[in-house]
Design a protein around this motif. Structure first.
Motif, PDB file in Angstrom:
ATOM      1  N   SER A  50       0.832  -1.204   0.000  1.00 31.70           N
ATOM      2  CA  SER A  50       0.000   0.000   0.000  1.00 31.70           C
ATOM      3  C   SER A  50       0.866   1.253   0.000  1.00 31.70           C
ATOM      4  O   SER A  50       1.032   1.899  -1.027  1.00 31.70           O
ATOM      5  CB  SER A  50      -0.946  -0.001   1.208  1.00 31.70           C
ATOM      6  N   ASP A  51       1.437   1.606   1.160  1.00 26.62           N
ATOM      7  CA  ASP A  51       2.129   2.894   1.268  1.00 26.62           C
ATOM      8  C   ASP A  51       3.643   2.789   1.352  1.00 26.62           C
ATOM      9  O   ASP A  51       4.320   3.808   1.336  1.00 26.62           O
ATOM     10  CB  ASP A  51       1.628   3.649   2.510  1.00 26.62           C
ATOM     11  N   GLU A  64       0.602   1.291  -4.260  1.00 27.51           N
ATOM     12  CA  GLU A  64      -0.221   2.491  -4.250  1.00 27.51           C
ATOM     13  C   GLU A  64       0.654   3.740  -4.157  1.00 27.51           C
ATOM     14  O   GLU A  64       0.971   4.349  -5.168  1.00 27.51           O
ATOM     15  CB  GLU A  64      -1.233   2.427  -3.103  1.00 27.51           C
ATOM     16  N   ASP A  65       1.069   4.118  -2.942  1.00 25.93           N
ATOM     17  CA  ASP A  65       1.782   5.391  -2.775  1.00 25.93           C
ATOM     18  C   ASP A  65       3.294   5.249  -2.678  1.00 25.93           C
ATOM     19  O   ASP A  65       4.000   6.243  -2.711  1.00 25.93           O
ATOM     20  CB  ASP A  65       1.279   6.106  -1.518  1.00 25.93           C
ATOM     21  N   THR A 117       1.564   1.166 -10.383  1.00 26.06           N
ATOM     22  CA  THR A 117       1.547   2.030  -9.208  1.00 26.06           C
ATOM     23  C   THR A 117       0.537   3.155  -9.411  1.00 26.06           C
ATOM     24  O   THR A 117       0.178   3.492 -10.542  1.00 26.06           O
ATOM     25  CB  THR A 117       2.928   2.658  -8.938  1.00 26.06           C
ATOM     26  N   LEU A 118       0.120   3.760  -8.284  1.00 26.06           N
ATOM     27  CA  LEU A 118      -0.754   4.931  -8.341  1.00 26.06           C
ATOM     28  C   LEU A 118       0.080   6.205  -8.282  1.00 26.06           C
ATOM     29  O   LEU A 118       0.241   6.898  -9.275  1.00 26.06           O
ATOM     30  CB  LEU A 118      -1.772   4.891  -7.194  1.00 26.06           C
TER      31      LEU A 118
END
Length: 331
Positions: free
Chosen positions: A223-224, A242-243, A262-263
């Motif tokens: 996630s992060d 994600e981040d 990835t975001l």
């Protein structure tokens, strides 16, 4: 309303009238051995205890447990510690239990030492359940399954077919390991060094995933946190982030199948000279930078780029929304 006030006052009055605080010590040592053979499992429930597991040549599991705690008690109540041992069929089960009973008052409790020292043949399968205590395993061969809360995990010099680890906030360190890894961590970091893994599956929320000087197929979802794969040799790399940022240095491999999504994180991929692959890069909002002297068939648009390295045996796909992408060759 009067009833709600009366109960606390009653407890306070009872506590005030009780004897002064008592200082107590719990000091217990346990030692048990079990004869075992290939196919046996050690099922250990160690709570907050620190666990050390080492191999030896004897055909038995030997367990030493040391427990030392102090507590102050105001009012009535007590604490205790005990261990339950059981051997049934091919399972040796060991459960440490911290017990407390308080009727009125409160306790100040401090565990000073709580350790498990295990010696066993390295073919024994391990099934460990713990809370805050750490686990240290060295030179193992039997399958390993761990379910931990906050304790750190160290696994070194092991040749294990299947290792499954579930951890909440603790860190996981794996070094010189051979065998499949399946690791889920919530907030802790994962560090893998000098290992060979036919399959490496990682699920992580907020921690960092770092793999260095290792070989295998990687399936990583985070996630992060950041992902750092440094000097890895891989047949496949599948990353969903994600981040966090993704940083990969891939040494020469006959054919790579790499998919990175990835975001918001940036992606940097460094390819050792000789990697052969067709590549596509998509960046919706970020910038794309490449330094690929051996690339051919280059095509590009406003937010994408594609091409081929050497004869294009493998595939490299990178897609990001807000992050920047850098792909370059290293010599």
């Amino acid at each position: 309303m009067k009833g709600k006030i009366f109960l606390p006052l009653l407890i306070m009055a009872a506590t005030a009238s009780a004897e002064p605080a008592r200082c107590m010590e719990i000091k217990k040592d346990f030692h048990e051995s079990f004869k075992v053979e290939n196919g046996c499992t050690l099922r250990l429930k160690h709570g907050d205890g620190e666990v050390t597991i080492r191999k030896w040549d004897k055909e038995m599991i030997d367990i030493e447990i040391h427990y030392l705690a102090e507590y102050k008690s105001i009012g009535s109540g007590k604490r205790d510690f005990n261990v339950e041992f059981e051997q049934k069929n091919n399972i040796v089960e060991v459960t440490g239990r911290e017990k407390s009973s308080t009727a009125i008052g409160f306790q100040i409790f401090n565990v000073k030492e709580y350790t498990y020292t295990v010696h066993a043949p390295d073919y024994i399968a391990l099934d460990l359940t713990g809370e805050d205590g750490s686990v240290d395993i060295d030179e193992w061969k039997g399958n390993i399954e761990m379910d931990m809360s906050d304790g750190d995990i160290t696994l070194t010099d092991s040749r294990v077919a299947v290792t499954k680890i579930r951890s909440e906030d603790g860190d996981v360190d794996v070094e010189n390991h051979e065998g499949n890894l399946d690791i889920t961590v919530e907030d802790g970091s994962l560090n893998i060094l000098g290992s060979r893994m036919p399959g490496c599956v990682v699920r992580n929320e907020d921690g960092i995933v770092s793999v260095r000087d290792s070989e295998g197929d990687f399936d990583i979802e985070i996630s992060d946190g950041n992902i750092d794969l440094y000097r890895v040799k891989a047949g496949s790399i599948d990353i969903l982030a994600e981040d966090g940022d993704v940083d990969i240095e891939l040494i020469n491999t006959s054919a790579i199948d790499m998919d990175i999504r990835t975001l918001d994180g940036d992606v940097e991929v460094r390819l050792e000279e000789g990697v052969s692959a067709v590549f596509t890069i998509d960046a919706d909002e970020g910038m794309i930078r490449t330094d690929l002297p051996s690339a051919g068939n280059i095509q590009k648009g406003k937010h994408w780029l594609s091409g081929k390295l050497l004869d294009g045996k493998g595939n490299i796909r990178i897609r990001t929304e807000d992050g920047n992408v850098t792909v370059r060759q290293i010599r």
